[in-house]
Design an enzyme around this catalytic site. Structure first.
Site, PDB file in Angstrom:
ATOM      1  CD  GLU A  49      -3.056  -0.295  -0.007  1.00 48.68           C
ATOM      2  OE1 GLU A  49      -3.029   0.079  -1.198  1.00 48.68           O
ATOM      3  OE2 GLU A  49      -3.691  -1.288   0.386  1.00 48.68           O
ATOM      4  CG  HIS A  50      -0.110   4.909   0.518  1.00 50.12           C
ATOM      5  ND1 HIS A  50      -0.515   6.047  -0.136  1.00 50.12           N
ATOM      6  CD2 HIS A  50      -1.147   4.558   1.311  1.00 50.12           C
ATOM      7  CE1 HIS A  50      -1.744   6.374   0.253  1.00 50.12           C
ATOM      8  NE2 HIS A  50      -2.152   5.485   1.133  1.00 50.12           N
ATOM      9  CG  ASP A  52       0.576   2.759  -6.671  1.00 48.74           C
ATOM     10  OD1 ASP A  52       0.756   3.563  -5.739  1.00 48.74           O
ATOM     11  OD2 ASP A  52      -0.497   2.706  -7.327  1.00 48.74           O
ATOM     12  N   GLY A 148     -12.183   2.731  -1.587  1.00 50.26           N
ATOM     13  CA  GLY A 148     -10.829   2.184  -1.708  1.00 50.26           C
ATOM     14  C   GLY A 148     -10.774   0.956  -2.598  1.00 50.26           C
ATOM     15  CB  SER A 150      -9.853   0.733  -7.993  1.00 48.41           C
ATOM     16  OG  SER A 150      -8.701   0.928  -7.280  1.00 48.41           O
ATOM     17  CB  SER A 151     -15.543   3.013  -8.168  1.00 46.22           C
ATOM     18  OG  SER A 151     -15.214   4.235  -7.556  1.00 46.22           O
ATOM     19  CG  ASP A 195      -5.967   1.943  -8.144  1.00 47.94           C
ATOM     20  OD1 ASP A 195      -5.291   1.217  -7.402  1.00 47.94           O
ATOM     21  OD2 ASP A 195      -6.345   3.073  -7.840  1.00 47.94           O
ATOM     22  CE  LYS A 239      -7.028   8.812  -3.561  1.00 54.12           C
ATOM     23  NZ  LYS A 239      -7.434   7.590  -4.167  1.00 54.12           N
TER      24      LYS A 239
HETATM   25  P1  NG1 Z   1      -7.553   3.999  -4.026  1.00 51.04           P
HETATM   26  O1  NG1 Z   1      -7.713   3.335  -2.774  1.00 51.04           O
HETATM   27  O2  NG1 Z   1      -8.233   3.312  -5.144  1.00 51.04           O
HETATM   28  O3  NG1 Z   1      -7.888   5.421  -3.980  1.00 51.04           O
HETATM   29  C1  NG1 Z   1      -4.999   4.856  -4.255  1.00 51.04           C
HETATM   30  C2  NG1 Z   1      -4.262   5.024  -5.571  1.00 51.04           C
HETATM   31  C3  NG1 Z   1      -3.373   3.813  -5.870  1.00 51.04           C
HETATM   32  C4  NG1 Z   1      -2.468   3.512  -4.705  1.00 51.04           C
HETATM   33  C5  NG1 Z   1      -3.312   3.399  -3.418  1.00 51.04           C
HETATM   34  C6  NG1 Z   1      -2.484   3.217  -2.176  1.00 51.04           C
HETATM   35  C7  NG1 Z   1      -5.745   6.379  -6.947  1.00 51.04           C
HETATM   36  C8  NG1 Z   1      -6.698   6.387  -8.062  1.00 51.04           C
HETATM   37  N1  NG1 Z   1      -5.217   5.193  -6.633  1.00 51.04           N
HETATM   38  O4  NG1 Z   1      -5.962   3.857  -4.401  1.00 51.04           O
HETATM   39  O5  NG1 Z   1      -2.613   4.067  -7.055  1.00 51.04           O
HETATM   40  O6  NG1 Z   1      -1.461   4.469  -4.568  1.00 51.04           O
HETATM   41  O7  NG1 Z   1      -4.111   4.573  -3.209  1.00 51.04           O
HETATM   42  O8  NG1 Z   1      -1.739   2.053  -2.262  1.00 51.04           O
HETATM   43  O9  NG1 Z   1      -5.448   7.405  -6.382  1.00 51.04           O
END
Ligand code: NG1
Length: 466
Positions: A49-50, A52, A148, A150-151, A195, A239
């Site tokens: 997590e965090h 990529d 969380g 990834s929609s 994602d 987001k």
């Molecule tokens: P989510 O949880 O889908 O917002 C986000 C990032 C990923 C990754 C994770 C943490 C977006 C769209 N995706 O995921 O690339 O960094 O946080 O591991 O921001």
């Protein structure tokens, strides 16, 4: 209804959803139009997590919750967009070299991001935007939103595949994943690409070990005696607002840590922590964290003056490299110092855990996999400061009811947890979450908490309606 291109990736309910959308779209565009349907799953990240956006590996699975997007070509450059959920208003825009985004938070920006990505990519291959076809699109998203899972990537990937299909454009999935990896930068999130890669490259009953720079993915079989319970806290990880600010701040903190470490270790050309790891074949977390501790204070002022002195580079250059330029420039809260050491310690230790997790899953050592997930959650809570009291409570509930491991999944700051368990224990864990979290919090749990299966990655088919 039948499919002219067979795809075993779609389940029956997804075919039915596509057919319903197809009939609706046919009424809009006329009976003769060729109709294409894209299916793109969300993802749940098992560990990594965090990491990529630091170019370091992740281990997600594509999930059996998908977005279906049906599209037909239009004889113009227009893109019309409707959503089966009426709370998302219809939108229309024009294909052009630079597509201006809607105001932040508009759902259609994810489609614009996809379209912009396709235009940019194929412009480099001699496809002029003026020669492309616009499209009428209709969307049915079933990946829980702001959870969380990834929609947003599911929508972006679906729109990418649909626009390519109506234009007769094709790419291998790994190249499509590279193309869409940066698409969410369009909406102002400096996301890393996990994602989109998970949505495109997922395989049934497999997790994906994804590495970056260059992007590559290896399927890792999920042991048959493992189950995944995913539970949405219903704490909105949206987001478009505060979460984006927090997320982008973490991206800046991690890349500053990388540059400080590079200077301490005499490495050149380093942008992200992954560059440091790749440059040091024999790295270990403790040694790198110690090198960083010696090179810089644990936290630095957000005005970047101290950082510029430590990096021996002009402050405006450091600011441009870390924060970007123009309208896309990230604004840092001047009252909050940048955390350097803690963030780097999470990212580096998490990378070690991902590598161990791949081996543990491959060898069916589920207890060890669970322990790694627990360590990951702790590191996210303590060093990355992205858990919440509610996520911590859910993780405790799941573990107390027999989960082998449980952690927040995705960016955190709300969203979901994922618990690894034996299949026979899944219903006990769900019951414990209902009793221990949903009911006391006054939350509906029916759609929020379930066993998820690893599903195949995205694909596009041509619809042939009866
Ligand atoms: P989510 O949880 O889908 O917002 C986000 C990032 C990923 C990754 C994770 C943490 C977006 C769209 N995706 O995921 O690339 O960094 O946080 O591991 O921001």
């Amino acid at each position: 209804m039948s499919r002219s291109i067979a795809s075993q990736a779609w389940d029956k309910s997804e075919i039915e959803r596509a057919a319903a959308l197809g009939r609706d779209l046919r009424a809009q565009v006329g009976g003769d139009a060729r109709l294409f349907a894209a299916r793109a799953p969300g993802r749940v990240n098992l560990i990594g997590e965090h990491t990529d956006y630091s170019g370091l590996p992740v281990l997600p699975v594509a999930i059996d919750r998908s977005t279906i997007l049906v599209a037909a070509s239009l004889p113009s450059l227009r893109v019309t967009l409707r959503n089966a959920d009426p709370s998302y208003p219809a939108r229309e825009f024009v294909l052009q070299t630079r597509i201006p985004p809607y105001p932040a938070g508009d759902w259609a920006n994810y489609v614009k991001a996809a379209v912009q990505g396709v235009i940019d990519h194929f412009a480099g291959r001699g496809v002029e935007v003026g020669g492309m076809s616009g499209a009428a699109m209709l969307v049915d998203g079933r990946v829980p939103v702001a959870a969380g899972l990834s929609s947003s990537a599911a929508l972006t990937v679906g729109a990418t595949l649909a626009l390519m299909a109506v234009n007769g454009l094709d790419l291998p999935p790994i190249e499509t994943a590279s193309m869409v990896a940066r698409s969410e930068w369009y909406v102002g999130t400096m996301a890393g690409g996990m994602d989109q890669a998970a949505s495109l490259l997922g395989q049934r009953d497999h997790a994906l070990f994804i590495e970056f720079d260059p992007l590559r993915a290896r399927p890792v079989k999920m042991p048959s005696d493992a189950a995944l319970v995913v539970a949405d806290s219903r704490e909105i990880a949206d987001k478009s607002g505060k979460v984006r600010t927090e997320y982008n701040r973490r991206v800046v903190e991690c890349s500053l840590a990388a540059r400080l470490l590079a200077r301490a270790l005499n490495l050149v050309g380093v942008r992200v922590l992954g560059d440091v790891v790749r440059a040091r074949k024999e790295w270990n977390t403790a040694a790198l964290v110690e090198a960083l501790r010696r090179a810089a204070p644990e936290r630095l002022d957000p005005d970047l003056l101290e950082a510029s002195a430590l990096l021996d580079a002009p402050a405006d250059v450091v600011a441009r490299d870390l924060l970007g330029e123009g309208a896309a420039r990230i604004a840092l809260d001047p009252a909050r110092p940048l955390e350097i050491l803690k963030r780097a310690r999470h990212v580096l230790s998490e990378t070690g855990r991902v590598l161990e997790a791949v081996r543990a899953l491959e060898e069916g050592r589920l207890d060890e996999m669970g322990a790694l997930m627990n360590q990951s959650h702790r590191s996210l809570a303590e060093d990355f400061d992205c858990s919440t009291a509610r996520l911590d409570r859910m993780v405790e509930c799941a573990r107390g009811a027999g989960a082998l491991g449980a952690r927040l999944t995705g960016a955190g700051f709300g969203g979901s947890i994922v618990a690894l368990c034996r299949p026979a224990d899944a219903s006990r864990i769900i019951a414990a979450l209902v009793r221990g979290y949903y009911v006391p919090s006054g939350l509906e749990w029916q759609d929020a908490c379930a066993v998820f299966r690893a599903s195949p990655g995205a694909s596009v088919i041509e619809l042939a309606l009866d």
